[in-house]
Write an enzyme that holds these catalytic residues in place. Structure first.
Site, PDB file in Angstrom:
ATOM      1  CG  ASP A   1      -0.602   0.087   2.223  1.00 18.98           C
ATOM      2  OD1 ASP A   1       1.074  -0.684   2.706  1.00 18.98           O
ATOM      3  OD2 ASP A   1      -0.651   0.926   3.346  1.00 18.98           O
TER       4      ASP A   1
ATOM      5  CD  GLU B   1       4.902   1.031   7.001  1.00 16.20           C
ATOM      6  OE1 GLU B   1       5.098   1.459   7.973  1.00 16.20           O
ATOM      7  OE2 GLU B   1       3.619   2.109   5.594  1.00 16.20           O
TER       8      GLU B   1
END
Length: 454
Positions: free
Chosen positions: A95, A157
């Site tokens: 991400d 994250e």
């Protein structure tokens, strides 16, 4: 044993595959995999599938998506260790931070552009580079490395992660001898560094109320308090005149041995000419071991919507980076207590905790640390620095709790001088990307052949 053992063989194989590695990274950049609430889930899920496909094609066995309750899936794969060999778990995340051209990007953030030896695009450095590092260091050995390899690629994250709870509930899945966290990097290109500390992060929302509803600023201004003015006065107390954090009782860690070059910092931060740095003490300490506070959002009327009224309610989100060894619950409560204590004029104040994540200190002399240092020095052809990082990776402390005997290696292809992670025009140096793939592959070879100490 794996298929490759010498530095020369690793370097040759890596250079031969680099054109394909760069193309694969370009493909990953094209996925706008922003996992923040409110963003479309489709690109994030597609990015997870693309990550799994790449790892599988490059030789990682048993690749699968792990359902993470409440969040996006993690990509996981494993190659069993040869008899008697250690196991390494490599971590990265797929991400990314939000990005749009209007923020100041010179090119579209989701269209990769290669220029001047660098590859530009959101996630090029943070942390889609970590995915291709993991994949390429397996492909160097044609899927048969001299160590066991587990790969974990997270999907959250950059936002509220649900992986922490999964690790705590399934520690057996993460058992290994060494963790490699490929979500770091160097101060500058061609200057190799191992990260030894990470600051933690805490945050809260402070809300101020003064009136039942907006009222005319001419008729009532001068006696009735404005909520935004009260909030501004409160936020101004978070720093002293020199820019040091003014919240009493916060912990500061030991100053790092390495200093951060001020000229590199000013350039990489994009500091305007003539603007002073804030705070006192060594720059490295200000960035890596001391607390820092940022107001990252304010609820208040926009200029375009401004009216001649007293504002009845205002709020701010305050983020604080904390010392690597600080207790986040203690630190966030000190911050919250400070905000309550400085509220003027008996205004109504509500302070709500949002997050509290531990920092991290790498275990000194852990398994494989010397081999990693030797691999990095060999790949880059120069001495290795040990540095801190002001950012946070909360999962590191969770992994250490789950696997307390494991060593940790924190490195990557990011560079503080030019990568501009989280900012506009993010990029990765292609030469450093090659060098870190070589370093990680050489580390596998050294560790698998019994050279944990060099």
């Amino acid at each position: 044993m794996g298929n490759v053992v010498t530095f020369e063989e690793i370097l040759s194989k890596t250079r031969a595959m680099m054109p394909d590695v760069v193309e694969r990274l370009k493909t990953l950049i094209r996925y706008p995999s922003v996992a923040f609430p409110g963003y479309p889930p489709g690109p994030v899920s597609a990015m997870a599938d693309a990550t799994a496909a790449l790892l599988k094609e490059y030789g990682l066995g048993a690749v699968r998506l792990i359902d993470i309750p409440g969040g996006y899936p993690a990509v996981y794969g494993e190659i069993q260790a040869p008899a008697g060999a250690p196991t390494v778990m490599v971590y990265a995340h797929y991400d990314v931070q939000p990005a749009q051209r209007e923020d100041g990007w010179e090119t579209d953030p989701w269209t990769p552009v290669e220029k001047g030896g660098r590859l530009y695009g959101r996630g090029a450095a943070d942390d889609k580079s970590g995915i291709v590092i993991a994949a390429a260091s397996i492909r160097v050995f044609e899927g048969n490395p001299p160590v066991g390899v587990k790969v974990l690629i997270e999907g959250e994250e950059e936002t509220t992660s649900h992986l922490d709870a999964f690790v705590a509930a399934h520690p057996d899945l993460f058992q290994c001898d060494v963790f490699i966290v490929a979500d770091n990097g160097n101060i500058a290109v061609r200057n190799p560094a191992l990260t030894t500390t990470l600051r933690g992060e805490v945050s809260c929302i402070v809300e101020v109320r003064t009136l039942k509803s907006p009222v005319h600023s001419g008729m009532f201004g001068g006696a009735a308090p404005d909520a935004l003015v009260a909030l501004i006065r409160m936020l101004a107390t978070l720093h002293d005149a020199k820019g040091d954090v003014a919240v009493q009782g916060l912990r500061s860690g030991s100053p790092p041995a390495m200093e951060y070059p001020a000229e590199i910092y000013r350039e990489s931060a994009g500091l305007l000419s003539g603007v002073d740095l804030v705070g006192t003490g060594p720059l490295g300490a200000r960035l890596w071991s001391k607390p820092s506070i940022t107001v990252i959002g304010i609820d208040a009327p926009s200029i375009s919507a401004a009216a001649n009224i007293l504002i009845p309610r205002a709020a701010a989100k305050v983020s604080m980076r904390i010392a690597p060894d600080a207790d986040p619950r203690r630190e966030v409560h000190l911050l919250m207590d400070h905000l309550r204590a400085v509220a003027p004029w008996n205004v109504r104040v509500e302070v709500t905790e949002v997050s509290a994540s531990f920092g991290f200190i790498c275990p000194a002399g852990g398994p494989g640390y010397a081999a990693a240092r030797h691999a990095l020095e060999t790949a880059f052809g120069g001495p290795v620095m040990e540095k801190g990082t002001g950012g946070s990776i909360p999962l590191t402390s969770v992994l250490r709790t789950a696997v307390p005997h494991a060593g940790f290696i924190l490195w990557g292809a990011e560079d503080s001088s030019c990568s501009r992670i989280h900012g506009t025009n993010e990029s990765v140096d292609i030469g450093d990307l090659e060098r870190i793939i070589v370093a990680q592959s050489l580390f596998f070879s050294l560790l698998g052949n019994g050279r944990q100490e060099t």
